[in-house]
Design an enzyme around this catalytic site. Sequence first.
Site, short mmCIF file in Angstrom:
data_model
loop_
_atom_site.label_atom_id
_atom_site.label_comp_id
_atom_site.label_asym_id
_atom_site.label_seq_id
_atom_site.Cartn_x
_atom_site.Cartn_y
_atom_site.Cartn_z
CG ASP A 137 -24.23 17.75 2.24
OD1 ASP A 137 -23.21 17.46 1.61
OD2 ASP A 137 -25.38 17.46 1.86
CE LYS A 187 -18.79 13.93 6.29
NZ LYS A 187 -20.10 14.48 5.93
N GLY A 231 -18.44 15.74 -1.29
CA GLY A 231 -17.82 17.01 -1.70
C GLY A 231 -17.47 17.80 -0.47
CG HIS A 232 -14.69 17.23 2.09
ND1 HIS A 232 -15.87 16.88 2.69
CD2 HIS A 232 -13.83 16.21 2.34
CE1 HIS A 232 -15.72 15.71 3.27
NE2 HIS A 232 -14.50 15.28 3.07
CD GLN A 260 -21.11 9.74 0.93
OE1 GLN A 260 -20.55 8.75 1.32
NE2 GLN A 260 -20.66 10.46 -0.09
P1 IMP Z 1 -25.48 8.15 -4.11
O1 IMP Z 1 -24.48 8.10 -3.01
O2 IMP Z 1 -25.04 9.03 -5.26
O3 IMP Z 1 -25.90 6.79 -4.57
O4 IMP Z 1 -26.81 8.85 -3.54
C1 IMP Z 1 -27.63 8.22 -2.57
C2 IMP Z 1 -28.18 9.25 -1.59
O5 IMP Z 1 -27.13 9.78 -0.82
C3 IMP Z 1 -28.86 10.47 -2.26
O6 IMP Z 1 -29.92 10.88 -1.44
C4 IMP Z 1 -27.77 11.51 -2.26
O7 IMP Z 1 -28.29 12.83 -2.28
C5 IMP Z 1 -27.10 11.21 -0.94
N1 IMP Z 1 -25.68 11.63 -0.89
C6 IMP Z 1 -24.63 11.00 -1.45
N2 IMP Z 1 -23.50 11.66 -1.16
C7 IMP Z 1 -23.83 12.69 -0.39
C8 IMP Z 1 -23.07 13.73 0.26
O8 IMP Z 1 -21.84 13.80 0.19
N3 IMP Z 1 -23.80 14.61 0.98
C9 IMP Z 1 -25.16 14.54 1.11
N4 IMP Z 1 -25.89 13.60 0.53
C10 IMP Z 1 -25.23 12.68 -0.22
#
Ligand code: IMP
Length: 442
Positions: A10, A13, A37-38, A220
């Site tokens: 977040d 990017k 998410g962008h 991420q």
């Molecule tokens: P998962 O990727 O859904 O398995 O989540 C694993 C961890 O990564 C959790 O703490 C989510 O909140 C975090 N996470 C996954 N995608 C994002 C992102 O795009 N931005 C911020 N945190 C993310």
Amino acid sequence: MVIVGAQWGDEGKGKITDLLSHSADLVVRYQGGVNAGHTVVVGERTFKLHLIPSGILYPKTRCVIATGTVIDPEVLIQELDCLEKLGVAAHNLFISQTAHVTMPYHRLIDLAEEDRRGKYRLGTTGRGIGPTYADKASRTGIRVLDLMDPVGLTEKLNWIIPYKNVLLEKIYGLAPLDPSPVIDRYLAYAERLRSHVCDAGVLLEEAICNRENILFEGAQGTLLDLDHGTYPYVTSSNPVAGGACVGAGVGPTMIDRVIGVAKAYTTRVGEGPFPTELTDAIGQHLGTKGAEFGTTTGRARRCGWFDAVIGRYAVRTNGLDCLAVTKLDVLDELAEIKVCVAYRLGDQVLKSFPSDSRILAQCEPIYETLPGWQSCTCDCQQLSDLPAAALAYLQFLARQMATPIAIVSLGAERGQTIIVEDPIHGPKRALLTDAFDHPLCP
Ligand code: IMP
């Protein structure tokens, strides 16, 4: 060039990729799925994208969803429909046939697993990311090329779904899935996506041979990396710059530079240690002014001061050439601003990021306090327009990380950006210890 998140995701990017896509021939997403998410703001229009690289907004830029990603076809089709409605043609979107596919049982298992973990939950996005990558590693995954083969897909799902049903019913106490409607639905998705599917390796090889400009877009961030992040509070893929090679299928010699994106403060979604977290009024202010709510889940993000220990770790892990610092304007009203420069662990002072999350959870931040500028920066167009204290803050960050800042972002709009130096053709970082002759790294 690779763009990576230098914190917990977040970092903004999407905006930086969007800006640099202007001079890119190809934008390649190399890992992650619809957990990302962008948000990209262009004039009156706001685009919320999960899988499709934001480069799609430039008509001549080709966008690739590469092998290292996991694709939820339902969400991808919704994104395509949404772009179409907003008048953006997506004929330049290419999907790797060897990317893995998120299936309905992956989402169900992700949610059920979080539930079962109770106080040990990870705070996942619930989008089935972990279970999709788990199936990839255990070689029971469905790939895009399976989706494109009706006979093969039917055969595969007719043995995989009953197998997953055992888990759903016996472990998680959920209702079993009926394979037939799932197969029909996914075959319909396949037809909608078929024209975009390709051998992405060949596409990239041609682009490299033609000396085209390729931007590899990480989703991420560094601290969510499966291997180098704050395990187990991580995602199931490799957002770090090295992940671009594996995820896109290009050799490391093909990557010429890496840019890290960091917010001027820190945020994190989900569970896990966060040394500079602020649970007070300043944390709330950052959350409100920075609109810190997840694009994918709408969850409030935890907010805190900038952590230079994390910054240095991101520089090392990704080999960053330069940085883009985003959301500087969010700090505009503050009277003073803190930056974590090291951690205190008992009677030790740590300057390096601990690779053990249990140790990180015990670390206390050691802060340096800088004066705020208490004036609006959102219309500044060049470094000399910034208040002196804002410039000093950026210089402090650059020095702490021994890395030049090439871009400063002061709002969501494309125009709210200071390009300090050209991040694509500007000077490359040589050695970690080199001194930089640079306006933001004196
Ligand atoms: P998962 O990727 O859904 O398995 O989540 C694993 C961890 O990564 C959790 O703490 C989510 O909140 C975090 N996470 C996954 N995608 C994002 C992102 O795009 N931005 C911020 N945190 C993310």
